[in-house]
Design a protein around this motif. Structure first.
Motif, PDB file in Angstrom:
ATOM      1  N   THR A  24      77.343  -7.089  47.689  1.00  0.00           N
ATOM      2  CA  THR A  24      77.920  -6.578  48.931  1.00  0.00           C
ATOM      3  C   THR A  24      76.905  -6.639  50.066  1.00  0.00           C
ATOM      4  N   PRO A  25      77.250  -7.269  51.189  1.00  0.00           N
ATOM      5  CA  PRO A  25      76.313  -7.361  52.305  1.00  0.00           C
ATOM      6  C   PRO A  25      76.175  -6.033  53.054  1.00  0.00           C
ATOM      7  N   GLN A  26      75.078  -5.903  53.755  1.00  0.00           N
ATOM      8  CA  GLN A  26      74.799  -4.665  54.491  1.00  0.00           C
ATOM      9  C   GLN A  26      75.903  -4.367  55.507  1.00  0.00           C
ATOM     10  N   GLN A  27      76.494  -5.406  56.077  1.00  0.00           N
ATOM     11  CA  GLN A  27      77.552  -5.205  57.067  1.00  0.00           C
ATOM     12  C   GLN A  27      78.728  -4.442  56.471  1.00  0.00           C
ATOM     13  N   VAL A  28      79.063  -4.719  55.215  1.00  0.00           N
ATOM     14  CA  VAL A  28      80.171  -4.020  54.557  1.00  0.00           C
ATOM     15  C   VAL A  28      79.722  -2.626  54.119  1.00  0.00           C
ATOM     16  N   ILE A  29      78.504  -2.523  53.637  1.00  0.00           N
ATOM     17  CA  ILE A  29      77.962  -1.211  53.269  1.00  0.00           C
ATOM     18  C   ILE A  29      77.984  -0.277  54.480  1.00  0.00           C
ATOM     19  N   ASP A  30      77.636  -0.802  55.650  1.00  0.00           N
ATOM     20  CA  ASP A  30      77.634   0.008  56.876  1.00  0.00           C
ATOM     21  C   ASP A  30      79.036   0.520  57.205  1.00  0.00           C
ATOM     22  N   VAL A  31      80.043  -0.301  56.968  1.00  0.00           N
ATOM     23  CA  VAL A  31      81.428   0.114  57.223  1.00  0.00           C
ATOM     24  C   VAL A  31      81.812   1.276  56.298  1.00  0.00           C
ATOM     25  N   PRO A  42      71.013  -6.363  50.397  1.00  0.00           N
ATOM     26  CA  PRO A  42      69.826  -5.594  50.018  1.00  0.00           C
ATOM     27  C   PRO A  42      69.486  -5.681  48.538  1.00  0.00           C
ATOM     28  N   ILE A  43      70.490  -5.802  47.685  1.00  0.00           N
ATOM     29  CA  ILE A  43      70.236  -5.783  46.241  1.00  0.00           C
ATOM     30  C   ILE A  43      69.442  -7.003  45.793  1.00  0.00           C
ATOM     31  N   LEU A  44      69.506  -8.087  46.561  1.00  0.00           N
ATOM     32  CA  LEU A  44      68.793  -9.298  46.167  1.00  0.00           C
ATOM     33  C   LEU A  44      67.281  -9.146  46.305  1.00  0.00           C
ATOM     34  N   ASN A  45      66.846  -8.053  46.935  1.00  0.00           N
ATOM     35  CA  ASN A  45      65.411  -7.801  47.084  1.00  0.00           C
ATOM     36  C   ASN A  45      64.816  -7.014  45.925  1.00  0.00           C
ATOM     37  N   ARG A  46      65.653  -6.532  45.010  1.00  0.00           N
ATOM     38  CA  ARG A  46      65.143  -5.659  43.954  1.00  0.00           C
ATOM     39  C   ARG A  46      64.583  -6.473  42.783  1.00  0.00           C
ATOM     40  N   THR A  47      63.881  -5.765  41.927  1.00  0.00           N
ATOM     41  CA  THR A  47      63.379  -6.377  40.701  1.00  0.00           C
ATOM     42  C   THR A  47      64.087  -5.766  39.502  1.00  0.00           C
ATOM     43  N   VAL A  48      64.132  -6.523  38.420  1.00  0.00           N
ATOM     44  CA  VAL A  48      64.688  -6.060  37.140  1.00  0.00           C
ATOM     45  C   VAL A  48      63.660  -6.373  36.067  1.00  0.00           C
ATOM     46  N   ASN A  49      63.244  -5.338  35.354  1.00  0.00           N
ATOM     47  CA  ASN A  49      62.198  -5.495  34.329  1.00  0.00           C
ATOM     48  C   ASN A  49      60.943  -6.163  34.902  1.00  0.00           C
ATOM     49  N   GLY A  50      60.625  -5.786  36.142  1.00  0.00           N
ATOM     50  CA  GLY A  50      59.413  -6.291  36.778  1.00  0.00           C
ATOM     51  C   GLY A  50      59.522  -7.698  37.326  1.00  0.00           C
TER      52      GLY A  50
END
Length: 404
Positions: free
Chosen positions: A34-41, A12-20
């Motif tokens: 960290t992938p969503q699969q691990v976050i879910d765990v 999910p973090i790869l979808n964010r922006t930094v300084n626009g």
């Protein structure tokens, strides 16, 4: 071939922006994402069975214990340890190294020698310096050459009957050099020395087999391998772990306690005092599942493509120098541009959404060898792309123009 675009959707973090700007994350050697699969765990643990382990008879405690110990089995299988009790949970690589250094305080004596390599992270230098100060042992250094490779002929000279311990990283965090640890281990054992390998930088890229390596100790951190921070692994051969005293005293690591005498628990609990990072251990196992499902051979092949592409594109830039040109290396590129300070370039890159690491990378002796204050380090993982490298190159050229 990896379906990188599909893989990127897991993070999910790869979808964010930094300084626009869209995030380009090239600081993977410090911490991977960290992938969503691990976050879910992680969320599932705290939502459904958060409880202390091993000592509880209630259902939540038993569920947490089962999940935690199943994760230990996953770690054992991943590294091909002979026994699950040879896997000690730690808070990370540094914890594992210090645990072993503390244990050898009762074994080493004046006149003994300890070897470390010139390519080490501070975490694999400072504990051994402290150990030598406590025991009167001597610390010797395996030198490096200008390519960032260890001078193995000098290692042969340093090894002798007084050598009791050899400590070396599998891969240099600062340069990406892959060290010849098979040769290092075999030669150390020929003089009766034990070997600890710092695998913090290798485990995200390759799959070590501790039995095939015949290594005595191997350490790593989950947060370099798509897992959470605050948890790691120490592998130790059973015979060595039985020789070493506990690192910390407290609950869990005991068999019986009285005011007259305490007896210690067996492995692995002897080295796991107190309430551990239960959720972290479970998530570590999940992260290994995730990476193994992708496949480490595929990961290595793709990351080598990124390394080759990134290296060739960077070398097209005038006055750019890459540090660490070993024949065997992983997806890390450390470089400087002329007399521009790496911090200045890193700051401007951040304004354009690009995360790189600048500084000495906790490897000051390497920087001293090259007589530089530090480097800019771009480190790639299997979820990065050549398009991101192109974006990075364009931004780097802008930064150079602004600072020239």
């Amino acid at each position: 071939m990896l379906d990188v675009q599909k893989i990127r959707k897991d993070f999910p973090i790869l979808n964010r922006t930094v300084n626009g700007k869209p995030l380009v994350y090239f600081d993977n050697a410090a911490t991977s994402q960290t992938p969503q699969q691990v976050i879910d765990v992680i969320v599932d643990y705290y939502s459904n069975y958060n409880a202390n382990i091993h000592r509880g008879v209630h259902s939540l405690s038993q569920e947490a214990t089962d999940a935690y110990e199943q994760a230990r089995l996953k770690i054992q299988n991943h590294f091909n340890a002979k026994h699950s009790h040879e896997i000690i949970y730690t808070s990370g690589t540094t914890h594992g190294i210090n645990l072993i250094a503390n244990g050898f305080s009762s074994i080493l004596k004046k006149g003994d020698e300890v070897l470390v390599s010139a390519l080490e992270h501070h975490s694999n230098i400072v504990p051994w310096q402290m150990l030598c100060e406590r025991t009167g042992s001597a610390l010797k250094v395996i030198p490096m050459n200008a390519n960032g490779e260890l001078v193995m002929s000098e290692y042969d000279v340093l090894l002798n009957d007084n050598t009791k311990l050899v400590f070396v990283n599998h891969i240099s965090n600062a340069l990406g050099t892959i060290n010849p640890i098979e040769d290092i281990i075999e030669k150390a054992h020929s003089v009766g020395a034990a070997v600890l390998v710092d695998g913090a930088q290798s485990c995200p890229h390759i799959k070590p087999d501790v039995q095939a390596l015949d290594v005595d100790f191997y350490v790593c951190s989950a947060h370099k391998m798509c897992g959470p921070t605050g948890v790691g692994m120490l592998y130790g051969k059973e015979e060595w772990l039985n020789k070493l005293p506990p690192y910390q005293g407290g609950g869990e690591m005991i068999a019986e306690v009285s005011f007259e005498k305490t007896t210690y628990a067996g492995l692995p609990h002897k080295f796991e005092a107190g309430t551990p990072n239960i959720c972290g251990g479970i998530a570590f196992g999940s992260a290994l599942d995730y990476m193994n499902a992708i496949g480490f051979d595929s990961i290595a092949t793709y990351e080598n493509e990124l390394l080759d592409y990134g290296t060739s594109e960077l070398l097209k830039i005038d006055d750019l120098k890459i540090y660490g040109t070993a024949k065997e290396k992983t997806s890390v590129i450390s470089f400087n541009v002329g007399a521009i300070h790496p911090y200045d370039i890193g700051t401007i890159l951040d304004k354009m959404g690009i995360a790189v690491r600048t500084g000495h990378h906790c490897a000051q002796p390497i920087m001293d060898f090259y007589n530089i204050p530090g480097t800019i380090r771009a480190s790639f993982m299997f979820y990065n792309t050549k398009e991101e490298i192109d974006t990075f190159i364009v931004a780097l050229k802008k930064a150079i123009m602004m600072l020239s």
